[in-house]
Design an enzyme around this catalytic site. Structure first.
Site, PDB file in Angstrom:
ATOM      1  N   GLU A 258      83.437 115.287  26.731  1.00 23.27           N
ATOM      2  CA  GLU A 258      83.996 114.778  27.998  1.00 23.27           C
ATOM      3  C   GLU A 258      83.088 113.685  28.578  1.00 23.27           C
ATOM      4  OE1 GLU A 258      84.525 118.526  30.032  1.00 23.27           O
ATOM      5  OE2 GLU A 258      82.413 118.608  30.607  1.00 23.27           O
ATOM      6  N   GLY A 260      81.991 110.212  30.455  1.00 26.02           N
ATOM      7  CA  GLY A 260      82.475 109.415  31.583  1.00 26.02           C
ATOM      8  C   GLY A 260      81.827 108.043  31.551  1.00 26.02           C
ATOM      9  N   CYS A 332      69.910  97.232  56.710  1.00 25.01           N
ATOM     10  CA  CYS A 332      68.606  97.198  57.388  1.00 25.01           C
ATOM     11  C   CYS A 332      67.725  98.319  56.856  1.00 25.01           C
ATOM     12  CB  CYS A 332      68.771  97.394  58.877  1.00 25.01           C
ATOM     13  SG  CYS A 332      70.111  96.475  59.566  1.00 25.01           S
TER      14      CYS A 332
HETATM   15  C1  LIG Z   1      80.678 118.862  33.614  1.00 23.65           C
HETATM   16  C2  LIG Z   1      80.522 117.400  33.366  1.00 23.65           C
HETATM   17  N1  LIG Z   1      81.170 116.843  32.338  1.00 23.65           N
HETATM   18  C3  LIG Z   1      81.081 115.522  32.071  1.00 23.65           C
HETATM   19  C4  LIG Z   1      80.305 114.695  32.863  1.00 23.65           C
HETATM   20  C5  LIG Z   1      80.257 113.232  32.538  1.00 23.65           C
HETATM   21  O1  LIG Z   1      78.970 112.827  32.243  1.00 23.65           O
HETATM   22  P1  LIG Z   1      78.714 111.306  31.815  1.00 23.65           P
HETATM   23  O2  LIG Z   1      79.401 110.444  32.774  1.00 23.65           O
HETATM   24  O3  LIG Z   1      77.229 111.162  31.839  1.00 23.65           O
HETATM   25  O4  LIG Z   1      79.259 111.168  30.422  1.00 23.65           O
HETATM   26  C6  LIG Z   1      79.594 115.232  33.948  1.00 23.65           C
HETATM   27  C7  LIG Z   1      78.765 114.392  34.799  1.00 23.65           C
HETATM   28  O5  LIG Z   1      78.125 114.797  35.720  1.00 23.65           O
HETATM   29  C8  LIG Z   1      79.709 116.624  34.209  1.00 23.65           C
HETATM   30  O6  LIG Z   1      79.071 117.201  35.243  1.00 23.65           O
END
Ligand SMILES: Cc1ncc(COP(=O)(O)O)c(C=O)c1O
Length: 384
Positions: A258, A260, A332
């Site tokens: 998963e 991101g 600021c």
């Molecule tokens: C449970 C879980 N999955 C996936 C991610 C995605 O991580 P990344 O964006 O570093 O791939 C996170 C990021 O905090 C997460 O907490």
């Protein structure tokens, strides 16, 4: 690092004086997501972690190249299903409320990642009359996370001792269908470190799931693939990761990741212009329109954010050449720093500065109402 279309578009924004702006290159996003999908060739499955950038245009662009989405709140759940109806969803995150769990059940999300025995008990209660739920238990393994930007130590998931207590709860709630184990242990790992971590997760999860009688087990190996803000060209080696995972994989099980940041970060730029150039106590500063309240990444990560200067500023305003320059915003506070003492060949008032790697954890993690400056505008390339 700037794509040709973003550089070209930024110049047109300069003519209109439309700064600061987020410019998203959706073609670049699609190409990158396609390359990741091709490298992995179906296994592990990819669920995009929507928290990295939940912009609907991002979600829709990424959707054809991933298997589903990971969401970490009821808000993200509703938002993602609104943007990409019918998506496969994994719902995780600590501290889920009853209302969020009810939404997940009502919307029949594919997998709920359970974070604690108490959450499991509440889910058992809530799902008893709704046909049950398909769940993964989130494990929090100890281990050396050397090199990680962020180790997920603390309250995330259950350590191997605590997770044992789930067995009894599951026995009393046969309508909860245990599908597998979820683990997200660290962020910012390169391919080799990610493979070592994946191996550790698999070594723990397989016997545990087998002893729990899970057939066709699923193992979610998490996100956290590294991106390198100091060297934007150096990207996570998906080929190496795919090769290593294919050696670790066993028949009859489903592996999932998963990511991101590593999917989304390269497709966004925060583009703005220089309002002032001056020297203070020997140090040169370029003050840009906007600030880190609109792109929180550099302050959160404590790094110099990568940027490209697109010259074209005034020949009359202040400028500096061949000097280290600190880029700051309009806040600021001395913390409003994009990049500190970075050598530039020349910077002058009116030049455009495009901060790259602003496609993930940038706008959506920002405290943008601080000081009430106008919000950035948002632009999507190619334009419809
Ligand atoms: C449970 C879980 N999955 C996936 C991610 C995605 O991580 P990344 O964006 O570093 O791939 C996170 C990021 O905090 C997460 O907490």
């Amino acid at each position: 690092m700037i794509t040709e279309s973003v550089a070209h578009y930024s110049k047109s924004l300069a003519e209109q004086g439309d700064f600061p702006a987020y410019v998203y290159d959706l073609d670049a996003l699609a190409q990158h997501a396609a390359a990741v999908r091709d490298a992995l060739a179906g296994s592990p499955e990819i669920f995009y972690a929507a928290k990295a950038n939940p912009d609907p245009a991002f979600l829709r662009t990424i959707a054809p190249f991933v298997d589903g989405f990971e969401v970490a709140s009821g808000g993200e759940l509703l938002h993602v299903l609104d943007a990409v109806p019918g998506s496969r969803i994994a719902f995780g995150g600590p501290g889920k409320t009853d209302a969020e769990l009810r939404d997940a059940l009502r919307l029949q999300v594919e997998r709920i990642h359970v974070e604690s025995p108490y959450e499991l008990k509440r889910l058992a209660e809530l799902s008893r009359s709704t046909g049950g739920a398909d769940i993964m238990l989130r494990v929090n393994l100890a281990g050396d996370r050397a090199g990680a930007a962020l180790a997920m130590t603390g309250p995330f998931g259950m350590d191997p001792e605590l997770i044992e207590t789930c067995r009894g709860i599951l026995e009393l709630a046969p309508w909860l269908r245990l599908r597998g184990i979820h683990a997200h242990l660290a962020s910012g790992l390169d391919a080799d470190a990610m493979l070592r971590q994946s191996e550790q997760i698999l070594a723990w999860a397989r016997p545990w799931l087998s002893s729990a009688g899970v057939e066709s087990p699923e193992i979610n190996l998490g996100g956290g693939m590294a991106v390198d803000y100091a060297n934007p060209e150096c990207r996570f080696d998906w080929q190496t990761y795919a090769g290593g995972i294919s050696k670790l994989a066993q028949p009859g099980e489903t592996l999932r990741i998963e990511p991101g940041r590593a999917l989304a970060v390269y497709a966004g730029w925060y583009v703005t212009d220089v309002l002032d150039v001056k020297q203070a106590h020997g140090e040169w500063y370029a003050v840009v329109r906007g600030g880190t309240m609109q792109i929180r990444t550099p302050v959160t990560k404590g790094h110099d954010h990568p940027f490209t200067v697109l010259p074209g500023g005034s020949s009359e305003g202040p400028a500096v050449a061949s000097a280290p320059v600190t880029f700051v915003g309009q806040l600021c506070t001395p913390k409003d720093v994009f990049a500190k003492s970075v050598p530039v060949s020349r910077i002058s008032v009116g030049d455009v500065v495009a901060f790259s790697m602003a496609g993930a954890y940038a706008w959506n993690i920002s405290h943008y109402n601080f000081l009430m400056h106008p919000h950035p505008t948002f632009h999507y390339l190619p334009q419809p």
